[in-house]
Scaffold this active site. Structure first.
Site, PDB file in Angstrom:
ATOM      1  N   ASN A  38       0.804  -1.221   0.000  1.00 34.11           N
ATOM      2  CA  ASN A  38       0.000   0.000   0.000  1.00 34.11           C
ATOM      3  C   ASN A  38       0.837   1.270   0.000  1.00 34.11           C
ATOM      4  O   ASN A  38       0.364   2.323  -0.380  1.00 34.11           O
ATOM      5  CB  ASN A  38      -0.951  -0.002   1.205  1.00 34.11           C
ATOM      6  CG  ASN A  38      -0.269  -0.394   2.484  1.00 34.11           C
ATOM      7  OD1 ASN A  38       0.228  -1.511   2.608  1.00 34.11           O
ATOM      8  ND2 ASN A  38      -0.215   0.514   3.434  1.00 34.11           N
ATOM      9  N   CYS A  80      -3.590   4.359   7.823  1.00 35.82           N
ATOM     10  CA  CYS A  80      -3.826   3.864   9.177  1.00 35.82           C
ATOM     11  C   CYS A  80      -2.721   4.306  10.118  1.00 35.82           C
ATOM     12  O   CYS A  80      -2.864   4.246  11.328  1.00 35.82           O
ATOM     13  CB  CYS A  80      -3.911   2.346   9.173  1.00 35.82           C
ATOM     14  SG  CYS A  80      -5.192   1.788   8.072  1.00 35.82           S
TER      15      CYS A  80
END
Ligand code: PLP
Length: 375
Positions: free
Chosen positions: A148, A326
């Site tokens: 990611n 996150c």
């Protein structure tokens, strides 16, 4: 607004937005026996078929979840509860998303042994190290399809080959790669695969987990969520048909345009990279130049402090990131970049720009102008 953070999430595509009408018109509980719920049953079955077809899986191997995080948790639950009689050793790559890393850490606290597979300087899993770390009692190997942060594509086929005659289940977190890359679970030897709709212009809060049915006899599992009989008694809870319809609509939208979008993104990425190099001659690319998602540029700009740059970009209407959403808000250097051998300084000077099909070259020109003004 200049949005370059599509790895964090994407806007809804028009068909996915339209599908959300199911909240209104077709609000029935899919488990209800009356005819009015038939359309919901149809949507549920069709979408399951669509996801299965894309993965070359059987429809009964697809379970809808609340997204990538739940799918990753469920994958570990499957291996750790189903196969603990065969061993308690787990391998995960060093650059997994927190949804995997934190789940691995939880099982480590429950007596499982977790080892981390290193990656090379390009952010690609070291296959020789994986081979060395694999043990007779390994029950799960979890390596993401694409990272990611740096977008590197991992050698799934080689890992699948390596595990073909081993008891370990092969899990891949395909949250970033699903749809942009064609993933055939049979050809790749994948047992468990996680995906999430909001990464491909579908709604947030819906995803899926593929579970290889051929290995089901090994699982001997309690339900992941205990309660009603939804998802073939493995994940209880009223089925969110509108979200599932949105996932299906987004999948359809992309499948009809996969090549068009990929070639557009590759052109935009090349344009962004050459513009960055002209504007900042000392910049370097983090991650593999070619084995990488078409929409990802992760760049080290040695004269910028990433966190500060992001704030200034934001003040100028640009949304980008320095890694996992996150972990944003954290001033620590990216563990992914550190695992790739980057220094703390390089990691702290790095920014991630992830493109979407709706971005344009003139938006990139504007981004470079703003970057120059703050750099
Ligand atoms: N795995 C990867 C690789 C991700 O990029 C993300 C989201 O950023 C997740 C898992 C979590 O997915 P979700 O937001 O659907 O829970």
């Amino acid at each position: 607004m200049l949005y370059f953070d599509h790895a964090a999430t994407t806007p809804l595509c028009p068909p996915a937005l339209a599908a959300l009408n199911y909240w209104n018109e077709q609000f029935y509980n899919v488990s209800a026996s009356y005819n009015a719920a038939n359309a919901n049953r149809e949507i549920l079955a069709t979408t399951r078929d669509q996801v299965a077809a894309e993965l070359n899986a059987d429809s009964l191997e697809i379970y809808f979840t609340s997204g990538g995080t739940e799918s990753d948790n469920w994958a570990f639950f499957t291996a750790c509860h189903g196969l603990q009689h065969k061993g308690r050793h787990i391998l995960v790559s060093a650059i997994e998303h927190p949804a995997v890393l934190e789940t691995a850490r939880f099982y480590a606290s429950q007596g499982f042994k977790v080892d981390y597979i290193p990656v090379n300087g390009d952010g690609i899993v070291d296959l020789a190290a994986l081979k060395d770390l694999l043990r007779d009692d390994t029950i799960l190997v979890s390596v993401m399809a694409a990272n990611n942060e740096v977008g590197t594509l991992q050698p799934l086929a080689a890992i699948g080959d390596l595990l073909a005659s081993h008891q370990a289940l092969f899990h891949t977190d395909a949250v970033q790669a699903f749809i942009s890359e064609k993933l055939d679970v049979r050809a790749l030897g994948i047992d468990l695969l996680s995906l999430s709709a909001h990464k491909f212009n579908g709604p947030k809060g819906i995803g899926a987990l593929y579970i290889n049915e051929a290995k089901r006899n090994l699982y001997n599992l309690p339900a992941m969520m205990k309660g009603g009989s939804q998802e073939r008694e493995r994940r209880a809870g009223t089925t969110p048909v509108p979200l599932i319809a949105g996932l299906g609509a987004a999948l359809d939208f992309h499948l009809g345009r996969r090549e068009e979008f990929k070639s557009k993104l590759l052109n935009l990425r090349a344009y962004l990279w050459s513009s960055l190099q002209s504007a900042f001659p000392t910049c370097t690319l983090n991650g593999s130049a070619d084995k990488r998602l078409a929409n990802n540029i992760n760049v080290c700009l040695p004269d910028l402090l990433g966190e500060e740059a992001l704030i200034l970009l934001d003040l100028n209407g640009v949304q980008a990131s320095h890694g996992s959403a996150c972990a944003s808000g954290s001033l620590d250097p990216s563990p992914v970049l550190l695992a790739m051998g980057k220094s703390e300084k390089e990691a702290l000077s790095s920014l991630r720009f992830t493109l979407g099909y709706e971005n344009t070259e003139s938006e990139i020109d504007e981004l470079i102008k703003i970057l120059r003004s703050i750099g």
